[in-house]
Design a protein around this motif. Structure first.
Motif, PDB file in Angstrom:
ATOM      1  N   ASN A 229       0.830  -1.192   0.000  1.00 36.28           N
ATOM      2  CA  ASN A 229       0.000   0.000   0.000  1.00 36.28           C
ATOM      3  C   ASN A 229       0.867   1.246   0.000  1.00 36.28           C
ATOM      4  OD1 ASN A 229      -2.743  -0.963   0.161  1.00 36.28           O
ATOM      5  ND2 ASN A 229      -2.119  -1.863   2.087  1.00 36.28           N
ATOM      6  N   LYS A 230       0.341   2.305  -0.566  1.00 36.66           N
ATOM      7  CA  LYS A 230       1.053   3.573  -0.586  1.00 36.66           C
ATOM      8  C   LYS A 230       0.399   4.596   0.344  1.00 36.66           C
ATOM      9  CE  LYS A 230       2.956   2.991  -5.209  1.00 36.66           C
ATOM     10  NZ  LYS A 230       3.064   1.605  -5.106  1.00 36.66           N
ATOM     11  N   SER A 231      -0.758   4.274   0.844  1.00 36.72           N
ATOM     12  CA  SER A 231      -1.474   5.160   1.753  1.00 36.72           C
ATOM     13  C   SER A 231      -0.884   5.008   3.164  1.00 36.72           C
ATOM     14  CB  SER A 231      -2.953   4.787   1.756  1.00 36.72           C
ATOM     15  OG  SER A 231      -3.598   5.319   2.875  1.00 36.72           O
ATOM     16  N   ILE A 232      -0.420   6.113   3.744  1.00 34.77           N
ATOM     17  CA  ILE A 232       0.207   6.048   5.067  1.00 34.77           C
ATOM     18  C   ILE A 232      -0.743   5.493   6.126  1.00 34.77           C
ATOM     19  CG2 ILE A 232       1.197   7.459   6.919  1.00 34.77           C
ATOM     20  CD1 ILE A 232       2.541   9.116   4.709  1.00 34.77           C
ATOM     21  N   PRO A 233      -1.995   5.940   6.192  1.00 34.55           N
ATOM     22  CA  PRO A 233      -2.896   5.351   7.195  1.00 34.55           C
ATOM     23  C   PRO A 233      -3.103   3.840   6.992  1.00 34.55           C
ATOM     24  CG  PRO A 233      -3.814   7.388   6.364  1.00 34.55           C
ATOM     25  CD  PRO A 233      -2.638   7.068   5.507  1.00 34.55           C
ATOM     26  N   GLN A 234      -3.159   3.395   5.733  1.00 37.29           N
ATOM     27  CA  GLN A 234      -3.357   1.969   5.473  1.00 37.29           C
ATOM     28  C   GLN A 234      -2.099   1.174   5.813  1.00 37.29           C
ATOM     29  OE1 GLN A 234      -6.307   0.548   4.724  1.00 37.29           O
ATOM     30  NE2 GLN A 234      -5.248  -1.370   5.121  1.00 37.29           N
ATOM     31  N   ILE A 235      -0.925   1.727   5.539  1.00 41.48           N
ATOM     32  CA  ILE A 235       0.330   1.062   5.911  1.00 41.48           C
ATOM     33  C   ILE A 235       0.356   0.856   7.416  1.00 41.48           C
ATOM     34  CG2 ILE A 235       2.827   1.378   6.093  1.00 41.48           C
ATOM     35  CD1 ILE A 235       2.648   2.929   3.421  1.00 41.48           C
TER      36      ILE A 235
ATOM     37  N   GLN B 149       1.740  -1.666  17.202  1.00 42.34           N
ATOM     38  CA  GLN B 149       1.405  -0.385  17.825  1.00 42.34           C
ATOM     39  C   GLN B 149       2.560   0.111  18.685  1.00 42.34           C
ATOM     40  OE1 GLN B 149      -1.485   1.551  17.281  1.00 42.34           O
ATOM     41  NE2 GLN B 149      -0.139   3.030  18.247  1.00 42.34           N
ATOM     42  N   ALA B 150       3.225  -0.792  19.380  1.00 43.47           N
ATOM     43  CA  ALA B 150       4.381  -0.407  20.195  1.00 43.47           C
ATOM     44  C   ALA B 150       5.490   0.169  19.317  1.00 43.47           C
ATOM     45  CB  ALA B 150       4.893  -1.602  20.984  1.00 43.47           C
ATOM     46  N   TYR B 151       5.665  -0.397  18.126  1.00 43.58           N
ATOM     47  CA  TYR B 151       6.658   0.123  17.181  1.00 43.58           C
ATOM     48  C   TYR B 151       6.341   1.576  16.847  1.00 43.58           C
ATOM     49  CZ  TYR B 151       8.652   1.311  12.671  1.00 43.58           C
ATOM     50  OH  TYR B 151       9.278   1.966  11.654  1.00 43.58           O
ATOM     51  N   PHE B 152       5.090   1.849  16.478  1.00 44.10           N
ATOM     52  CA  PHE B 152       4.725   3.216  16.102  1.00 44.10           C
ATOM     53  C   PHE B 152       4.830   4.167  17.288  1.00 44.10           C
ATOM     54  CE2 PHE B 152       2.894   1.348  12.272  1.00 44.10           C
ATOM     55  CZ  PHE B 152       3.337   2.266  11.334  1.00 44.10           C
ATOM     56  N   ASP B 153       4.477   3.698  18.473  1.00 44.50           N
ATOM     57  CA  ASP B 153       4.590   4.549  19.655  1.00 44.50           C
ATOM     58  C   ASP B 153       6.049   4.926  19.912  1.00 44.50           C
ATOM     59  OD1 ASP B 153       1.857   4.364  19.942  1.00 44.50           O
ATOM     60  OD2 ASP B 153       1.944   2.822  21.518  1.00 44.50           O
ATOM     61  N   ALA B 154       6.958   3.953  19.798  1.00 45.91           N
ATOM     62  CA  ALA B 154       8.377   4.208  20.046  1.00 45.91           C
ATOM     63  C   ALA B 154       9.022   4.978  18.895  1.00 45.91           C
ATOM     64  CB  ALA B 154       9.108   2.891  20.264  1.00 45.91           C
ATOM     65  N   ALA B 155       8.619   4.696  17.681  1.00 41.89           N
ATOM     66  CA  ALA B 155       9.248   5.301  16.512  1.00 41.89           C
ATOM     67  C   ALA B 155       8.836   6.752  16.294  1.00 41.89           C
ATOM     68  CB  ALA B 155       8.933   4.482  15.277  1.00 41.89           C
ATOM     69  N   ASN B 156       7.682   7.150  16.785  1.00 39.48           N
ATOM     70  CA  ASN B 156       7.210   8.517  16.565  1.00 39.48           C
ATOM     71  C   ASN B 156       8.185   9.560  17.091  1.00 39.48           C
ATOM     72  OD1 ASN B 156       4.908   8.263  15.029  1.00 39.48           O
ATOM     73  ND2 ASN B 156       3.600   7.915  16.797  1.00 39.48           N
ATOM     74  N   GLY B 157       8.849   9.291  18.196  1.00 40.76           N
ATOM     75  CA  GLY B 157       9.794  10.258  18.749  1.00 40.76           C
ATOM     76  C   GLY B 157      11.163  10.191  18.110  1.00 40.76           C
TER      77      GLY B 157
ATOM     78  N   GLN C  46       9.425   9.505   9.629  1.00 39.77           N
ATOM     79  CA  GLN C  46       8.394   8.794   8.889  1.00 39.77           C
ATOM     80  C   GLN C  46       8.406   7.314   9.259  1.00 39.77           C
ATOM     81  OE1 GLN C  46       9.416   9.646   4.833  1.00 39.77           O
ATOM     82  NE2 GLN C  46       8.114  11.440   4.780  1.00 39.77           N
ATOM     83  N   PRO C  47       7.850   6.950  10.393  1.00 39.46           N
ATOM     84  CA  PRO C  47       7.860   5.524  10.767  1.00 39.46           C
ATOM     85  C   PRO C  47       7.115   4.641   9.783  1.00 39.46           C
ATOM     86  CG  PRO C  47       6.664   6.841  12.388  1.00 39.46           C
ATOM     87  CD  PRO C  47       7.239   7.765  11.394  1.00 39.46           C
ATOM     88  N   SER C  48       6.137   5.189   9.076  1.00 43.61           N
ATOM     89  CA  SER C  48       5.385   4.374   8.120  1.00 43.61           C
ATOM     90  C   SER C  48       6.257   3.983   6.926  1.00 43.61           C
ATOM     91  CB  SER C  48       4.143   5.112   7.631  1.00 43.61           C
ATOM     92  OG  SER C  48       4.511   6.341   7.042  1.00 43.61           O
ATOM     93  N   TYR C  49       7.252   4.807   6.575  1.00 45.53           N
ATOM     94  CA  TYR C  49       8.172   4.463   5.496  1.00 45.53           C
ATOM     95  C   TYR C  49       8.938   3.179   5.842  1.00 45.53           C
ATOM     96  CZ  TYR C  49      12.373   4.591   2.610  1.00 45.53           C
ATOM     97  OH  TYR C  49      13.397   4.250   1.763  1.00 45.53           O
TER      98      TYR C  49
END
Length: 65
Positions: A27-33, A45-53, A57-60
């Motif tokens: 997918n190329k849509s960030i919300p869908q990724i 979810q833990a990955y995104f929580d930790a990666a945000n700081g 671009q954690p979705s990349y």
């Protein structure tokens, strides 16, 4: 499948239809990724929580998984 002989000595023939079954369909849509990553991995979810700081671009990086 049939092929005609090519005139070039080292010519190659590549039919995109031959690769459709093994092509990566990410997918190329960030919300869908993000949704796919969270639903696929136990700690998504833990990955995104930790990666945000840390990452801009954690979705990349999640898309490459």
């Amino acid at each position: 499948m049939s092929l005609e002989s090519q005139k070039a000595k080292y010519g190659t023939f590549k039919d995109p239809a031959h690769y459709e079954a093994i092509s990566v369909k990410a997918n190329k849509s960030i919300p869908q990724i993000k949704r796919d990553f969270i639903n696929t991995f136990k700690y998504g979810q833990a990955y995104f929580d930790a990666a945000n700081g840390i990452l801009q671009q954690p979705s990349y990086h999640a898309r490459k998984s």
